[in-house]
Design an enzyme around this catalytic site. Sequence first.
Site, PDB file in Angstrom:
ATOM      1  N   ASP A 217      93.029  56.594  51.395  1.00 20.17           N
ATOM      2  CA  ASP A 217      91.738  57.233  51.641  1.00 20.17           C
ATOM      3  C   ASP A 217      90.941  56.523  52.722  1.00 20.17           C
ATOM      4  O   ASP A 217      91.265  55.408  53.117  1.00 20.17           O
ATOM      5  CB  ASP A 217      90.976  57.447  50.328  1.00 20.17           C
ATOM      6  CG  ASP A 217      89.922  56.404  50.033  1.00 20.17           C
ATOM      7  OD1 ASP A 217      89.147  56.630  49.107  1.00 20.17           O
ATOM      8  OD2 ASP A 217      89.864  55.359  50.712  1.00 20.17           O
ATOM      9  N   ASP A 312      88.966  63.135  51.058  1.00 20.46           N
ATOM     10  CA  ASP A 312      89.462  62.092  51.967  1.00 20.46           C
ATOM     11  C   ASP A 312      90.501  61.217  51.291  1.00 20.46           C
ATOM     12  O   ASP A 312      90.702  60.081  51.677  1.00 20.46           O
ATOM     13  CB  ASP A 312      88.296  61.203  52.411  1.00 20.46           C
ATOM     14  CG  ASP A 312      87.832  60.284  51.291  1.00 20.46           C
ATOM     15  OD1 ASP A 312      87.824  60.738  50.129  1.00 20.46           O
ATOM     16  OD2 ASP A 312      87.512  59.126  51.561  1.00 20.46           O
ATOM     17  N   GLU A 313      91.155  61.724  50.281  1.00 21.72           N
ATOM     18  CA  GLU A 313      91.938  60.833  49.422  1.00 21.72           C
ATOM     19  C   GLU A 313      93.117  61.571  48.807  1.00 21.72           C
ATOM     20  O   GLU A 313      92.933  62.670  48.282  1.00 21.72           O
ATOM     21  CB  GLU A 313      90.998  60.341  48.315  1.00 21.72           C
ATOM     22  CG  GLU A 313      91.558  59.305  47.428  1.00 21.72           C
ATOM     23  CD  GLU A 313      90.519  58.871  46.396  1.00 21.72           C
ATOM     24  OE1 GLU A 313      89.329  59.255  46.540  1.00 21.72           O
ATOM     25  OE2 GLU A 313      90.893  58.187  45.456  1.00 21.72           O
TER      26      GLU A 313
END
Length: 747
Positions: A217, A312-313
């Site tokens: 991330d 984002d991960e």
Amino acid sequence: MHPAAKRLHDHEVSGDETNIEYGASEFGGFGQYFRNKQIKLDTQLREANQCRSQIFKDCHIYLNGRTEPSHTILKGLIVSNGGSICAFLGGKTYATHIVAEHLTKRKNNQFANYKVVKPAWVVNCVNQGKLLDWTNYRAIESSLPTLDPKETQEQIILEEREKVNCLAPDYISSYYARSRLHFLSTKKAELRSKCQQLAGQLPVAERPSPRTILHIDFDSFFVAVALKDKPDLKDQPICVSWGGPSSDIASCNYKAREFGVQNGMWVSRALQLCPKLVCLSYNFDEYTRCSDVLYQEIVDLRPDYVTAVSVDEALVDVTSLCSKTDASQLAQELRSRIKAKTGIEASVGVAPNIFLAKMALRLAKPAGVVCLTQSSAPQRLANCSVRDLPGIGYHIAAKLADLGVTNYSHLKRVTENTLKNQLGNAVGTKLVDYLNCQDSDDISLMDQVQKSVGVELCWGVRLLNDNEVAQFTSNLTEELWSRVQSLYPETLTIKFYRRAADAPFVTPKYMGCGRCDVTSKTRRVVGLDLEGLKTLVIQCVQSFACPPMDMRGLGLQLRLMDTTTPTHHAIKFPQLETASRSTSPNKPKIQLPPSRRRGPTTLSQFVNQPDKVEVDMEVFDNLPSQIKREIMAHEDEFLVKVPSSRSRSEPAAVTTYEPVSFRGVTSEAGLRQVLRDWMRSAESPHYEDVCEFRDFVDYLFDSDWNWTKAISLVNYLNHCSLNLSQDWQYLAKVMQERVAQKILPIN
DNA sequence: AGTGTGTGGTAGC
DNA sequence: AATCGCTACCACACACT
């Protein structure tokens, strides 16, 4: 005392704090750090003053403005006499008392429902050695127990609504357009669904054990994006928020964290900790762009499996790839490519299971790669706070602290049984797994199919009367409906936020919901259309009997039909509440299925039904004939009428007395054959056929009174549909509910 | 014992 | 002046059967 306050309180007096004060956290656990710091301060104060009494037991006191004597002295008095200090209002704890010399006009309102006392109260309590009646020390006249009179509340709401009007037609959409949490949630759902599709395209891999899992991330994602075009600021303490004093900090950089600033903290408090903190704005479009790059890079690896964790991960199973390449090299390369394409740093954790990959990622931040193995992990994790373990949040960490467990390594001091008894089976088992560096979750087995859809809105909700409540509820229901699309809702859970009885009318956070009591109700919604759903939701909301001005938020969640584990239920009988039986004219109206215009798949919604009681048709058959006759005699009261305005598609059978046949067939065996042919003929039932079948079943009921045959056919449809598409299953379900509705009044 | 409901906890920035 | 505190999922206790 509020549970959270109580826990803190209990904890403070529970003795040995030496291990957790300033407890080293390699994970940047500054929340824990500050909590520990507060505990240490209180402990010091208590020690300095000796613990003299328990006068202020259960008191959690907030000090406001300048006081005489000073804050320091008052704190000493309070803490050394068994009380605790409330660091700030709002948040997760709340104060039992506020101590203030005098208040500004605004705070007068804000604190109206608190016990606001003058400092002399504290001093005199201590001098007299007992808790004195606070009402003799009021700092404001209108303080508890006198609530704001209704007119005042109305006035407040009217003023607030000038600024934020939750009834404006575009309120909900513009609200969600700016909500970071909405952004995160909806992005996650999208990405999960994409990963689910991807899983179908990726080659089916052998599954040797151990696996190699990457957890990747971006570092302080929102801040990193905001800094892209402001590189000169990168060494300053930065946060992303909307900017006002009670606005949340969505993300802050490592520089800001050094001051104790944390995600989720209010800006006002962060500024106290770090006066030079710079607030930057959100940029949702850019988050999406970076997210796309990240996921594209991951997919381009051709991994065994990808699970979306956040915008984002992601968790990535790269076992197959790592037979050739070194995992940490793979991770480094991935990191550089992402940095090159997005301009922001990502970190990667590498490990044989999800738990260790997550922990490795925490160790890897910022801008790094860390590999953990079964053998290296225990050492590396020993000092990490339990708060940093996946699935261990504020509440569980507090309970663990009560058991003397604040660090990962402390877990082995406690027996498995203690953990399970204190924290529940699931959490207990998970913690034992963690201690053994195991994780029973396997990302390739993680189900990414959506099971529910919901909306929730708890900001800016300020309503004056029942009409406005209904209007708002209706608007939110429309928002929910717009997200249902071609899904198959089965039940609706309504979550109602009501101002807590002792919470101030004016919330600490601007236009927030404040401290609320939350209650929920679940209803069946199979077959409801938008109008029916609205009616149902409004009815439920009214059933909470909340004064309109105390409503602070509403959540609506639809549980979707489970088509992976088919139910073999026979007809489900709805069970009306006694109240709604007498108000049957208000029942949501029955809807026809939608026309083909809306697309071939959604059959959605044409029957109403509330709750359930399962019965099978034998029960009906065995009913005393007396009851059957009674039902028939009162037919008009309970039989469902299909709106006649849509009668163009109604077959003649309903209005004329022809032989009871469906496509010329009357025998039950023949009818089953017709059903089988129909089901084989198409992937999804066609609208006209559905109407025809529905009307035939209606006719069997309403005119032929051949209930047994009708129930039998519908159950047969259900039985056959189990191996067919969702549309067929849904049709069966809707027909079952429809039939159940007709039988209902015998209950 | 299994089922359904209401409640509570967690995660992401 | 402010502010945008969502959402999906899991687990549990309890009531009912």
